[in-house]
Every structure is written in structure tokens, then in C-alpha cells.
Motif scaffolding. Sequence first.
Motif, PDB file in Angstrom:
ATOM      1  N   MET A  68       0.836  -1.189   0.000  1.00 12.24           N
ATOM      2  CA  MET A  68       0.000   0.000   0.000  1.00 12.24           C
ATOM      3  C   MET A  68       0.869   1.236   0.000  1.00 12.24           C
ATOM      4  N   SER A  69       0.329   2.245  -0.565  1.00 14.53           N
ATOM      5  CA  SER A  69       1.034   3.529  -0.593  1.00 14.53           C
ATOM      6  C   SER A  69       1.085   4.121   0.809  1.00 14.53           C
ATOM      7  N   THR A  70       2.174   4.833   1.084  1.00 14.77           N
ATOM      8  CA  THR A  70       2.320   5.465   2.398  1.00 14.77           C
ATOM      9  C   THR A  70       1.527   6.753   2.494  1.00 14.77           C
ATOM     10  N   THR A  71       0.915   7.199   1.395  1.00  9.99           N
ATOM     11  CA  THR A  71       0.143   8.439   1.404  1.00  9.99           C
ATOM     12  C   THR A  71      -1.281   8.223   1.888  1.00  9.99           C
ATOM     13  N   GLY A  72      -1.651   7.011   2.232  1.00  6.41           N
ATOM     14  CA  GLY A  72      -2.993   6.740   2.725  1.00  6.41           C
ATOM     15  C   GLY A  72      -3.974   6.367   1.623  1.00  6.41           C
ATOM     16  N   SER A  73      -3.549   6.332   0.384  1.00  8.61           N
ATOM     17  CA  SER A  73      -4.416   5.963  -0.730  1.00  8.61           C
ATOM     18  C   SER A  73      -4.720   4.470  -0.661  1.00  8.61           C
ATOM     19  N   LEU A  74      -5.878   4.078  -1.147  1.00  7.97           N
ATOM     20  CA  LEU A  74      -6.246   2.668  -1.185  1.00  7.97           C
ATOM     21  C   LEU A  74      -5.676   1.949  -2.401  1.00  7.97           C
ATOM     22  N   VAL A  75      -4.985   2.669  -3.264  1.00  8.15           N
ATOM     23  CA  VAL A  75      -4.408   2.082  -4.471  1.00  8.15           C
ATOM     24  C   VAL A  75      -2.996   1.602  -4.144  1.00  8.15           C
ATOM     25  N   PRO A  76      -2.704   0.313  -4.405  1.00  8.89           N
ATOM     26  CA  PRO A  76      -1.361  -0.211  -4.130  1.00  8.89           C
ATOM     27  C   PRO A  76      -0.296   0.510  -4.970  1.00  8.89           C
ATOM     28  N   ASP A  77       0.931   0.477  -4.490  1.00  5.86           N
ATOM     29  CA  ASP A  77       2.032   1.139  -5.190  1.00  5.86           C
ATOM     30  C   ASP A  77       2.230   0.592  -6.600  1.00  5.86           C
ATOM     31  N   ASP A  78       2.000  -0.700  -6.793  1.00  6.57           N
ATOM     32  CA  ASP A  78       2.246  -1.315  -8.105  1.00  6.57           C
ATOM     33  C   ASP A  78       0.987  -1.349  -8.983  1.00  6.57           C
ATOM     34  N   TYR A  79      -0.027  -0.578  -8.643  1.00 11.00           N
ATOM     35  CA  TYR A  79      -1.286  -0.570  -9.390  1.00 11.00           C
ATOM     36  C   TYR A  79      -1.082  -0.211 -10.861  1.00 11.00           C
ATOM     37  N   ALA A  80      -0.309   0.835 -11.142  1.00 15.01           N
ATOM     38  CA  ALA A  80      -0.103   1.271 -12.533  1.00 15.01           C
ATOM     39  C   ALA A  80       0.531   0.156 -13.357  1.00 15.01           C
ATOM     40  N   GLN A  81       1.491  -0.539 -12.798  1.00 13.61           N
ATOM     41  CA  GLN A  81       2.148  -1.650 -13.495  1.00 13.61           C
ATOM     42  C   GLN A  81       1.155  -2.793 -13.712  1.00 13.61           C
ATOM     43  N   PHE A  82       0.344  -3.084 -12.691  1.00  8.18           N
ATOM     44  CA  PHE A  82      -0.676  -4.122 -12.798  1.00  8.18           C
ATOM     45  C   PHE A  82      -1.677  -3.786 -13.906  1.00  8.18           C
ATOM     46  N   LEU A  83      -2.138  -2.519 -13.926  1.00  7.92           N
ATOM     47  CA  LEU A  83      -3.086  -2.073 -14.945  1.00  7.92           C
ATOM     48  C   LEU A  83      -2.474  -2.172 -16.338  1.00  7.92           C
ATOM     49  N   THR A  84      -1.235  -1.769 -16.483  1.00  8.36           N
ATOM     50  CA  THR A  84      -0.545  -1.863 -17.776  1.00  8.36           C
ATOM     51  C   THR A  84      -0.503  -3.315 -18.257  1.00  8.36           C
ATOM     52  N   GLY A  85      -0.221  -4.236 -17.352  1.00  7.23           N
ATOM     53  CA  GLY A  85      -0.204  -5.661 -17.713  1.00  7.23           C
ATOM     54  C   GLY A  85      -1.563  -6.150 -18.166  1.00  7.23           C
ATOM     55  N   LEU A  86      -2.627  -5.751 -17.472  1.00  7.70           N
ATOM     56  CA  LEU A  86      -3.983  -6.150 -17.873  1.00  7.70           C
ATOM     57  C   LEU A  86      -4.359  -5.580 -19.234  1.00  7.70           C
ATOM     58  N   LYS A  87      -4.005  -4.313 -19.470  1.00  5.28           N
ATOM     59  CA  LYS A  87      -4.295  -3.705 -20.779  1.00  5.28           C
ATOM     60  C   LYS A  87      -3.607  -4.477 -21.898  1.00  5.28           C
TER      61      LYS A  87
END
Length: 105
Positions: A1-20
Motif C-alpha cells: 500500500m502507498s504510504t500516502t494513505g491511498s487505497l491504491v497499491p504502489d504497483d497498481y499502474a504496473q498491474f493495470l498496464t499488464g492487464l491492458k
Amino acid sequence: MSTTGSLVPDDYAQFLTGLKGHVRSARVQAQRIVNTALIDLYWNIGNRILAEQERQGWGCSVITRLAEDLRREFPEMTGPSRSNMQYMRAFAAAWPDWDPNVPQT
């Protein structure tokens, strides 16, 4: 998880890129399968027309009737016109040993 308190994991962008990438790849594969099936259908229609013309002496009026009947049965299909049926026949005549399993690039 991101240390900024966001519910989006740190590797979300990479995960999304893989799914696309996976979605794009599957779509290309599906398009190839559909294209191969349509080419096979068109060759088979043309080949059957050739066989009946040789066997029964069919002329252009039968091809016109076939096109009309197929359009009536499959109104959403754009392929069965008189001229396309003649192209299908020419395709089958030009490649009598056509193999639908030829790899596409």
C-alpha cells in the motif's frame, strides 16, 4: 500500500498496464480467429458453387438467387451479394487446395 494513505497499491499502474496488454493481445487473437473463420466460410461457399456448377451447370441466375436467399436468412451479414458470391467462387477456383490453418502475421 502507498504510504500516502491511498487505497491504491504502489504497483497498481504496473498491474493495470499488464492487464491492458493482455486485453489487447486477446482482442487481436480473437480478430484473427474470426478472420480465419470468415475466409474459410467464403472459400467453402465458393468451392461448393464451383462443384455445383460443374455437376449441374449452374449459371449466374443461380448465384443471384443464392445471394438473395442468404441475405434474407442472414440480414446482418454483409458478405452474400451476387458479386461477392462470384468473388468467393473465383477465390476457390484460384486456390483449390486452400488451407485455413496457414499462419497469419
